[in-house]
Design an enzyme around this catalytic site. Structure first.
Site, mmCIF file in Angstrom:
data_model
loop_
_atom_site.group_PDB
_atom_site.id
_atom_site.type_symbol
_atom_site.label_atom_id
_atom_site.label_comp_id
_atom_site.label_asym_id
_atom_site.label_seq_id
_atom_site.Cartn_x
_atom_site.Cartn_y
_atom_site.Cartn_z
ATOM 1 N N GLY A 32 1.049 -1.174 -0.017
ATOM 2 C CA GLY A 32 0.138 -0.090 0.046
ATOM 3 C C GLY A 32 0.900 1.349 -0.032
ATOM 4 O O GLY A 32 2.215 1.096 0.312
ATOM 5 N N SER A 36 -0.508 4.470 4.379
ATOM 6 C CA SER A 36 -1.990 3.895 4.140
ATOM 7 C C SER A 36 -2.538 3.214 5.350
ATOM 8 O O SER A 36 -3.427 2.776 5.341
ATOM 9 C CB SER A 36 -1.894 2.920 2.809
ATOM 10 O OG SER A 36 -0.755 2.095 3.020
ATOM 11 N N GLY A 37 -1.550 2.961 6.208
ATOM 12 C CA GLY A 37 -1.962 2.085 7.522
ATOM 13 C C GLY A 37 -1.510 0.648 7.417
ATOM 14 O O GLY A 37 -1.916 -0.089 8.420
ATOM 15 N N SER A 106 6.248 -2.039 -1.336
ATOM 16 C CA SER A 106 6.085 -2.967 -2.757
ATOM 17 C C SER A 106 5.477 -2.430 -3.538
ATOM 18 O O SER A 106 4.363 -2.853 -3.986
ATOM 19 C CB SER A 106 5.827 -4.339 -2.224
ATOM 20 O OG SER A 106 4.972 -4.459 -1.207
HETATM 21 S S1 ADX Z 1 9.862 0.021 -1.225
HETATM 22 O O1 ADX Z 1 9.273 1.024 -1.983
HETATM 23 O O2 ADX Z 1 11.234 -0.360 -1.130
HETATM 24 O O3 ADX Z 1 8.783 -1.300 -0.900
HETATM 25 P P1 ADX Z 1 9.700 0.428 1.867
HETATM 26 O O4 ADX Z 1 8.609 -0.163 2.443
HETATM 27 O O5 ADX Z 1 10.823 -0.483 1.925
HETATM 28 O O6 ADX Z 1 9.475 0.744 0.428
HETATM 29 O O7 ADX Z 1 9.944 1.695 2.543
HETATM 30 C C1 ADX Z 1 9.076 2.586 2.458
HETATM 31 C C2 ADX Z 1 9.305 3.533 3.714
HETATM 32 O O8 ADX Z 1 10.343 4.471 3.647
HETATM 33 C C3 ADX Z 1 8.085 4.818 3.876
HETATM 34 O O9 ADX Z 1 7.222 4.132 4.965
HETATM 35 C C4 ADX Z 1 8.842 6.010 4.288
HETATM 36 O O10 ADX Z 1 8.846 5.991 5.516
HETATM 37 C C5 ADX Z 1 10.275 5.604 3.795
HETATM 38 N N1 ADX Z 1 10.764 6.373 2.557
HETATM 39 C C6 ADX Z 1 11.758 7.415 2.476
HETATM 40 N N2 ADX Z 1 11.722 7.945 1.093
HETATM 41 C C7 ADX Z 1 10.868 7.310 0.336
HETATM 42 C C8 ADX Z 1 10.626 7.231 -0.918
HETATM 43 N N3 ADX Z 1 11.229 7.868 -1.693
HETATM 44 N N4 ADX Z 1 9.562 6.278 -1.165
HETATM 45 C C9 ADX Z 1 8.878 5.553 -0.564
HETATM 46 N N5 ADX Z 1 9.131 5.687 0.922
HETATM 47 C C10 ADX Z 1 10.063 6.342 1.410
#
Ligand code: ADX
Length: 197
Positions: A32, A36-37, A106
């Site tokens: 999500g 998003s929670g 993800s």
């Molecule tokens: S993922 O895209 O690689 O799956 P993941 O869940 O590990 O993301 O990390 C997301 C978390 O990192 C978010 O909850 C937020 O706190 C932090 N964050 C920092 N920069 C970003 C970014 N550019 N995009 C998304 N999340 C970010």
């Protein structure tokens, strides 16, 4: 993989651990938008299952990125490696009979398929936490949407990096239409149906 000789077949198996723990290992993979929670539901789900006597482990994107994945950023390549490692770690816990609860943005189908291919179709339970971006942005619990809108984060999911709605999640929880309690009830009964021996 040259000169590497895995000994998985010599170790006690997943079933031995599941019998010991009186539960089935599985992976609940929550996807999500940021804010998003996912994390709130994961915290509550772990507590609810723990109270019922089930052993769980929560892998939260921010936690993992603060430790084993602290060498990764948010490029496409790094997000892929982030998901690959989280999926491999999930598999280790799951093979130990543990219920793994993941909260990881993800953001693309490709990334979720990668996780599914590592964990295995039957054990990969994709749960889509469906919260409209306007609500995520209003909440902005970490202040990251505001930073992204000001151009201080250049590849922030939902603002200037993609989030693809999953085509076929095992479960979808709509947080605008339902309360946390209602969604928790659905999530707990969904999970119980996967983990009871
Ligand atoms: S993922 O895209 O690689 O799956 P993941 O869940 O590990 O993301 O990390 C997301 C978390 O990192 C978010 O909850 C937020 O706190 C932090 N964050 C920092 N920069 C970003 C970014 N550019 N995009 C998304 N999340 C970010």
């Amino acid at each position: 993989m040259n000169d590497i000789f895995p000994i998985f077949h010599k170790l006690l198996g997943r079933t031995d651990k599941e019998v010991l723990l009186k539960q089935k290992g599985t992976v609940i993979w929550m996807t999500g938008l940021p804010a998003s929670g996912k994390t709130t539901l994961a915290i509550d789900l772990e507590k609810a299952l723990h109270e019922r006597g089930f052993l769980c482990y929560v892998l939260d994107g921010d936690n993992v990125r603060a430790g084993i994945n602290n060498d990764l950023h948010f490029s496409e390549k790094d997000r892929k490696e982030n998901i690959r490692r989280i999926a491999e770690i999930s598999k280790l816990f799951m093979q130990c009979g543990i219920i793994v609860i993941n909260c990881v943005v993800s953001p693309t189908e490709e990334l979720r398929h990668l996780a599914q291919s590592i964990i295995g179709g039957d054990d990969f339970n994709l749960v889509y936490i469906n919260t409209p971006i306007e609500i995520c942005e209003q909440r902005d619990s970490k202040g990251l949407y505001a930073k992204a809108r000001k151009g201080e984060i250049k590849d922030f999911t939902g603002v200037n990096a993609p989030f693809e709605v999953p085509a076929s999640p095992a479960l979808e929880l709509k947080t605008k239409e339902h309360t946390i309690e209602e969604n928790m009830k659905t999530l707990v009964s969904f999970t119980l149906s996967k983990i009871k021996v």
